[in-house]
Write an enzyme that holds these catalytic residues in place. Structure first.
Site, short mmCIF file in Angstrom:
data_model
loop_
_atom_site.label_atom_id
_atom_site.label_comp_id
_atom_site.label_asym_id
_atom_site.label_seq_id
_atom_site.Cartn_x
_atom_site.Cartn_y
_atom_site.Cartn_z
N GLU A 97 -6.89 -4.02 -2.10
CA GLU A 97 -5.55 -3.40 -2.14
C GLU A 97 -5.59 -2.08 -2.88
O GLU A 97 -6.45 -1.86 -3.74
CB GLU A 97 -4.58 -4.35 -2.88
CG GLU A 97 -3.66 -5.12 -1.98
CD GLU A 97 -2.52 -4.28 -1.38
OE1 GLU A 97 -2.60 -3.04 -1.37
OE2 GLU A 97 -1.56 -4.90 -0.91
N ASP A 98 -4.62 -1.24 -2.59
CA ASP A 98 -4.48 0.00 -3.34
C ASP A 98 -3.85 -0.23 -4.71
O ASP A 98 -4.34 0.26 -5.72
CB ASP A 98 -3.64 1.03 -2.54
CG ASP A 98 -2.31 0.46 -2.01
OD1 ASP A 98 -2.02 -0.73 -2.22
OD2 ASP A 98 -1.58 1.23 -1.37
N ASP A 101 1.83 -4.09 -7.77
CA ASP A 101 3.02 -3.61 -8.48
C ASP A 101 3.82 -4.86 -8.89
O ASP A 101 3.48 -5.51 -9.88
CB ASP A 101 3.76 -2.70 -7.50
CG ASP A 101 4.95 -1.98 -8.08
OD1 ASP A 101 4.87 -1.56 -9.24
OD2 ASP A 101 5.96 -1.81 -7.37
N PHE A 150 5.18 6.40 -10.71
CA PHE A 150 4.89 6.42 -9.27
C PHE A 150 3.69 7.31 -8.98
O PHE A 150 3.70 8.50 -9.29
CB PHE A 150 6.12 6.87 -8.47
CG PHE A 150 5.99 6.53 -7.03
CD1 PHE A 150 6.35 5.27 -6.57
CD2 PHE A 150 5.46 7.44 -6.12
CE1 PHE A 150 6.20 4.92 -5.24
CE2 PHE A 150 5.30 7.10 -4.78
CZ PHE A 150 5.67 5.84 -4.34
N ARG A 163 -1.65 10.86 0.80
CA ARG A 163 -2.67 9.79 0.86
C ARG A 163 -4.07 10.37 0.74
O ARG A 163 -4.99 9.73 0.27
CB ARG A 163 -2.58 9.04 2.20
CG ARG A 163 -1.36 8.16 2.36
CD ARG A 163 -1.55 7.26 3.58
NE ARG A 163 -0.32 6.66 4.04
CZ ARG A 163 0.21 5.54 3.55
NH1 ARG A 163 -0.40 4.90 2.58
NH2 ARG A 163 1.33 5.05 4.03
P1 IMP Z 1 4.41 -5.13 -4.57
O1 IMP Z 1 4.76 -6.18 -3.58
O2 IMP Z 1 5.60 -4.69 -5.38
O3 IMP Z 1 3.24 -5.47 -5.47
O4 IMP Z 1 4.14 -3.86 -3.68
C1 IMP Z 1 2.95 -3.24 -3.60
C2 IMP Z 1 3.07 -2.10 -2.61
O5 IMP Z 1 4.08 -1.16 -3.02
C3 IMP Z 1 1.77 -1.33 -2.60
O6 IMP Z 1 0.86 -1.88 -1.69
C4 IMP Z 1 2.23 0.06 -2.27
O7 IMP Z 1 2.31 0.21 -0.87
C5 IMP Z 1 3.62 0.17 -2.87
N1 IMP Z 1 3.59 0.84 -4.19
C6 IMP Z 1 3.82 0.28 -5.40
N2 IMP Z 1 3.71 1.17 -6.40
C7 IMP Z 1 3.39 2.34 -5.81
C8 IMP Z 1 3.13 3.67 -6.33
O8 IMP Z 1 3.15 3.95 -7.54
N3 IMP Z 1 2.83 4.62 -5.40
C9 IMP Z 1 2.77 4.37 -4.07
N4 IMP Z 1 3.00 3.14 -3.54
C10 IMP Z 1 3.32 2.14 -4.40
MG MG Z 2 -0.57 -1.70 -0.31
#
Ligand code: IMP
Ligand code: MG
Length: 174
Positions: A97-98, A101, A150, A163
């Site tokens: 994963e990237d 969050d 962010f 990206r």
């Molecule tokens: P989660 O379900 O809240 O953990 O969502 C994770 C997803 O939210 C990641 O895979 C990203 O696509 C997006 N995301 C969360 N934080 C960031 C950020 O700081 N920059 C860009 N995308 C983010």
């Molecule tokens: Mg993602």
């Protein structure tokens, strides 16, 4: 409104850390094959850089998911946009994963993958925002813990932009 990007993690720092994490993964899976699941679209740069540095046999598959509901906060209900091409039974699956969050997307995804009875299931993320966690997810490999800001670059976008930046930056809107 203009957007400026402040460098949080330089290209060198990110590359160096990926080398370290890849070495650890290669050690942990020694003698085995790992099946990488790249979570599109954000995970694609990290998955490639990581995969190139693994010294164990690697296979790869790709998934694309999006969360239903409000655009800025993930709802926890995940829609599968692109499913895996191959089944996971008996494989040593490593989800790449990237960023983790709130943990909502991952928690849903891991449950979905676990139901396909892989031999093992682990998670590797480039970035982790511990302060933002809502759902508890066990992350096996974390390259960087970052503050609640962010970020863009290395696969991460803001409105589909940035990206392709080779570093991680904080977006500042002024
Ligand atoms: P989660 O379900 O809240 O953990 O969502 C994770 C997803 O939210 C990641 O895979 C990203 O696509 C997006 N995301 C969360 N934080 C960031 C950020 O700081 N920059 C860009 N995308 C983010
Ligand atoms: Mg993602």
């Amino acid at each position: 409104m203009s957007e400026t990007i402040r460098v949080l993690l330089s290209e060198e720092e990110v590359d160096q850390r990926i080398v370290e994490v890849a070495a650890k993964i290669s050690e942990d899976y020694h003698g085995e094959q790992v099946h990488l699941i790249c979570v599109l679209r954000g995970g694609v740069f990290f998955t490639c850089e990581l995969a190139k540095r693994l010294t164990i046999p690697v296979s790869m598959d790709f998934m694309s998911v999006s969360s239903y509901g409000a655009s800025t906060k993930s709802s926890g209900v995940v829609k599968i946009i692109k499913d895996l091409d191959e089944g996971l039974e008996g494989k040593n699956v490593l989800v790449v994963e990237d960023i983790v969050d709130s943990g909502r997307t991952l928690s849903y995804l891991l449950e979905y993958l676990r139901n396909q009875r892989p031999n093992s299931l682990k998670l590797c993320t480039l970035l982790n925002k511990p302060e933002r966690r809502v759902v508890d997810v066990n992350v096996d490999y974390i390259c960087f813990d970052i503050p609640d800001e962010f970020v863009v670059g290395y696969g991460l976008d803001y409105a589909q932009k940035y990206r392709n930046l080779p570093y991680i930056g904080v977006i500042e809107l002024d």
